[in-house]
Scaffold this motif. Structure first.
Motif, PDB file in Angstrom:
ATOM      1  N   SER A   1       0.782  -1.234   0.000  1.00 31.42           N
ATOM      2  CA  SER A   1       0.000   0.000   0.000  1.00 31.42           C
ATOM      3  C   SER A   1       0.815   1.287   0.000  1.00 31.42           C
ATOM      4  O   SER A   1       0.250   2.360  -0.182  1.00 31.42           O
ATOM      5  CB  SER A   1      -0.922   0.022   1.235  1.00 31.42           C
ATOM      6  OG  SER A   1      -0.157  -0.017   2.428  1.00 31.42           O
ATOM      7  N   MET A   2       2.131   1.218   0.189  1.00 32.95           N
ATOM      8  CA  MET A   2       2.939   2.428   0.296  1.00 32.95           C
ATOM      9  C   MET A   2       3.611   2.824  -1.010  1.00 32.95           C
ATOM     10  O   MET A   2       4.372   3.788  -1.042  1.00 32.95           O
ATOM     11  CB  MET A   2       3.999   2.248   1.389  1.00 32.95           C
ATOM     12  CG  MET A   2       3.427   2.062   2.775  1.00 32.95           C
ATOM     13  SD  MET A   2       4.685   2.001   4.075  1.00 32.95           S
ATOM     14  CE  MET A   2       5.291   3.678   4.035  1.00 32.95           C
ATOM     15  N   ASN A   3       3.355   2.090  -2.072  1.00 35.60           N
ATOM     16  CA  ASN A   3       3.929   2.436  -3.376  1.00 35.60           C
ATOM     17  C   ASN A   3       2.808   2.860  -4.317  1.00 35.60           C
ATOM     18  O   ASN A   3       1.737   2.274  -4.339  1.00 35.60           O
ATOM     19  CB  ASN A   3       4.665   1.233  -3.975  1.00 35.60           C
ATOM     20  CG  ASN A   3       5.879   0.859  -3.154  1.00 35.60           C
ATOM     21  OD1 ASN A   3       6.914   1.492  -3.207  1.00 35.60           O
ATOM     22  ND2 ASN A   3       5.737  -0.194  -2.352  1.00 35.60           N
ATOM     23  N   GLY A   4       3.098   3.853  -5.122  1.00 37.98           N
ATOM     24  CA  GLY A   4       2.138   4.266  -6.122  1.00 37.98           C
ATOM     25  C   GLY A   4       1.073   5.199  -5.575  1.00 37.98           C
ATOM     26  O   GLY A   4       1.147   5.700  -4.453  1.00 37.98           O
ATOM     27  N   SER A   5       0.060   5.433  -6.398  1.00 37.69           N
ATOM     28  CA  SER A   5      -1.025   6.350  -6.063  1.00 37.69           C
ATOM     29  C   SER A   5      -2.284   5.910  -6.793  1.00 37.69           C
ATOM     30  O   SER A   5      -2.237   5.085  -7.713  1.00 37.69           O
ATOM     31  CB  SER A   5      -0.662   7.785  -6.459  1.00 37.69           C
ATOM     32  OG  SER A   5      -0.362   7.843  -7.853  1.00 37.69           O
ATOM     33  N   LYS A   6      -3.418   6.471  -6.368  1.00 41.62           N
ATOM     34  CA  LYS A   6      -4.700   6.121  -6.967  1.00 41.62           C
ATOM     35  C   LYS A   6      -5.402   7.364  -7.499  1.00 41.62           C
ATOM     36  O   LYS A   6      -5.280   8.448  -6.929  1.00 41.62           O
ATOM     37  CB  LYS A   6      -5.599   5.415  -5.941  1.00 41.62           C
ATOM     38  CG  LYS A   6      -5.121   4.037  -5.538  1.00 41.62           C
ATOM     39  CD  LYS A   6      -6.113   3.374  -4.607  1.00 41.62           C
ATOM     40  CE  LYS A   6      -5.671   1.959  -4.238  1.00 41.62           C
ATOM     41  NZ  LYS A   6      -6.656   1.285  -3.348  1.00 41.62           N
ATOM     42  N   GLY A   7      -6.129   7.166  -8.618  1.00 36.68           N
ATOM     43  CA  GLY A   7      -6.920   8.234  -9.199  1.00 36.68           C
ATOM     44  C   GLY A   7      -8.287   7.711  -9.594  1.00 36.68           C
ATOM     45  O   GLY A   7      -8.495   6.501  -9.722  1.00 36.68           O
ATOM     46  N   VAL A   8      -9.227   8.629  -9.771  1.00 39.54           N
ATOM     47  CA  VAL A   8     -10.604   8.283 -10.113  1.00 39.54           C
ATOM     48  C   VAL A   8     -10.959   8.906 -11.454  1.00 39.54           C
ATOM     49  O   VAL A   8     -10.672  10.084 -11.700  1.00 39.54           O
ATOM     50  CB  VAL A   8     -11.587   8.774  -9.034  1.00 39.54           C
ATOM     51  CG1 VAL A   8     -13.018   8.395  -9.396  1.00 39.54           C
ATOM     52  CG2 VAL A   8     -11.218   8.203  -7.677  1.00 39.54           C
ATOM     53  N   ILE A   9     -11.565   8.102 -12.341  1.00 41.32           N
ATOM     54  CA  ILE A   9     -12.076   8.610 -13.610  1.00 41.32           C
ATOM     55  C   ILE A   9     -13.574   8.320 -13.678  1.00 41.32           C
ATOM     56  O   ILE A   9     -14.063   7.355 -13.094  1.00 41.32           O
ATOM     57  CB  ILE A   9     -11.355   7.993 -14.819  1.00 41.32           C
ATOM     58  CG1 ILE A   9     -11.584   6.471 -14.876  1.00 41.32           C
ATOM     59  CG2 ILE A   9      -9.871   8.307 -14.790  1.00 41.32           C
ATOM     60  CD1 ILE A   9     -11.083   5.826 -16.152  1.00 41.32           C
ATOM     61  N   ARG A  10     -14.268   9.170 -14.420  1.00 40.13           N
ATOM     62  CA  ARG A  10     -15.706   8.980 -14.683  1.00 40.13           C
ATOM     63  C   ARG A  10     -15.892   8.948 -16.195  1.00 40.13           C
ATOM     64  O   ARG A  10     -15.803   9.984 -16.854  1.00 40.13           O
ATOM     65  CB  ARG A  10     -16.513  10.099 -14.036  1.00 40.13           C
ATOM     66  CG  ARG A  10     -16.505  10.032 -12.515  1.00 40.13           C
ATOM     67  CD  ARG A  10     -17.034  11.294 -11.870  1.00 40.13           C
ATOM     68  NE  ARG A  10     -17.095  11.153 -10.413  1.00 40.13           N
ATOM     69  CZ  ARG A  10     -16.055  11.331  -9.612  1.00 40.13           C
ATOM     70  NH1 ARG A  10     -14.865  11.641 -10.120  1.00 40.13           N
ATOM     71  NH2 ARG A  10     -16.196  11.186  -8.305  1.00 40.13           N
ATOM     72  N   CYS A  11     -16.130   7.735 -16.696  1.00 43.79           N
ATOM     73  CA  CYS A  11     -16.221   7.530 -18.140  1.00 43.79           C
ATOM     74  C   CYS A  11     -17.318   6.515 -18.437  1.00 43.79           C
ATOM     75  O   CYS A  11     -17.074   5.309 -18.409  1.00 43.79           O
ATOM     76  CB  CYS A  11     -14.875   7.066 -18.701  1.00 43.79           C
ATOM     77  SG  CYS A  11     -14.829   6.938 -20.492  1.00 43.79           S
TER      78      CYS A  11
END
Length: 292
Positions: A72-82
């Motif tokens: 859980s400590m690597n990377g990142s998260k994003g949200v898309i609406r498609c």
């Protein structure tokens, strides 16, 4: 890019000096962190050093270990609406997007997807076929226990008695009272997004995500900036606290021996006697002689 790895022990315990020398030989001068599990957390700043760390299978003292990315400590998260992707599966979307740093796609319904990137921050937008879709920052929802309905822990780690979701009280089989939030005392259930406690926990999660700091530090920062309006989490029930304070079988004091009167045909010399307690030696007081 900095990556966080966990050095997991396959057998035995990891010696601090052994792992320290191993990291120095790999050119890693950063300070490692010891986890409660006995494993070590290490930050790696380049891919070459990361590849060398992954290949380590044994420390200098013979301890078997393996290094793997922290979940859980690597990377990142994003949200898309498609909505154009609504008819496709998560695996198909990941394959069609063909983004090297994209590691996971999670559909949430109604054309909303959570994308996990192996990047410190998600990109601002991505190409979905002929469309350019904006990527917003993902903030985790507040962690609410489904047993006692208090924020900050999961049900499997709950030490409280089960409470009612509606009235916020522990009433057992008794009749439920009026609707009342257990966290803020308002006339609503604790899962409503307009609850002041829910808004507070969501703000703490945003600080944690934006600044990249642990939950404890994010909460302390929010509490320092909102001293007057901060909502304290309800404490552990008194019944639970009393049960925890009671000593266990191994902690109970041994019972004092009871002296019984001699039975018929048994002399006082032959009866069992208790060992008298040792007398404390009296301290000798030295009087100073006064000269006149």
């Amino acid at each position: 890019m900095t990556s966080v790895y966990v050095i997991v022990r396959s057998e035995g315990e990891i010696d601090s000096f052994a792992i320290g020398n191993t990291l120095l030989n790999l050119g890693i001068n950063e300070r490692a962190k010891l986890l409660k599990s006995g494993d070590y957390l290490v930050e790696v700043k380049d891919s070459e050093t990361a590849n060398s760390l992954i290949q380590v299978q044994e420390l200098e003292d013979g301890t078997k270990v393996k290094a793997e990315l922290h979940p859980s400590m690597n990377g990142s998260k994003g949200v898309i609406r498609c909505p154009a992707l609504a008819s496709r599966s998560d695996d198909e979307i990941k394959e069609k997007l063909n983004i090297p740093t994209l590691t996971r796609v999670q559909g949430k319904g109604n054309g909303v997807y959570v994308l996990t990137f192996q990047l410190p921050q998600p990109p601002k937008e991505i190409r979905v076929g002929a469309l350019m879709v904006k990527v917003s920052r993902f903030y985790p929802r507040p962690l609410l226990c489904r047993g006692c309905f208090v924020y900050g822990h999961a049900q499997e780690h709950c030490r409280n008695k089960r409470h009612c979701n509606k009235c916020g009280q522990y009433h057992g089989d008794a009749e439920c009272g009026p609707t009342k939030c257990r966290n803020c005392g308002g006339p609503h259930v604790p899962t409503q997004p307009w609850c002041p406690a829910w808004k507070q926990e969501m703000a703490i999660n945003k600080i944690m995500t934006d600044k990249g700091i642990p939950p404890i530090k994010a909460r302390a920062l929010y509490k320092r900036e909102h001293k007057k309006s901060y909502i304290n989490t309800p404490r552990v029930d008194a019944e639970v606290r009393r049960a925890e304070d009671e000593p266990g079988p191994s902690q109970k004091r041994p019972a004092k021996p009871v002296l019984k009167s001699p039975s018929e045909g048994e002399s006082e010399d032959n009866r069992p006697t208790a060992t008298p307690p040792a007398k404390k030696a009296k301290a000798k007081i030295r009087r100073k002689s006064t000269k006149y």
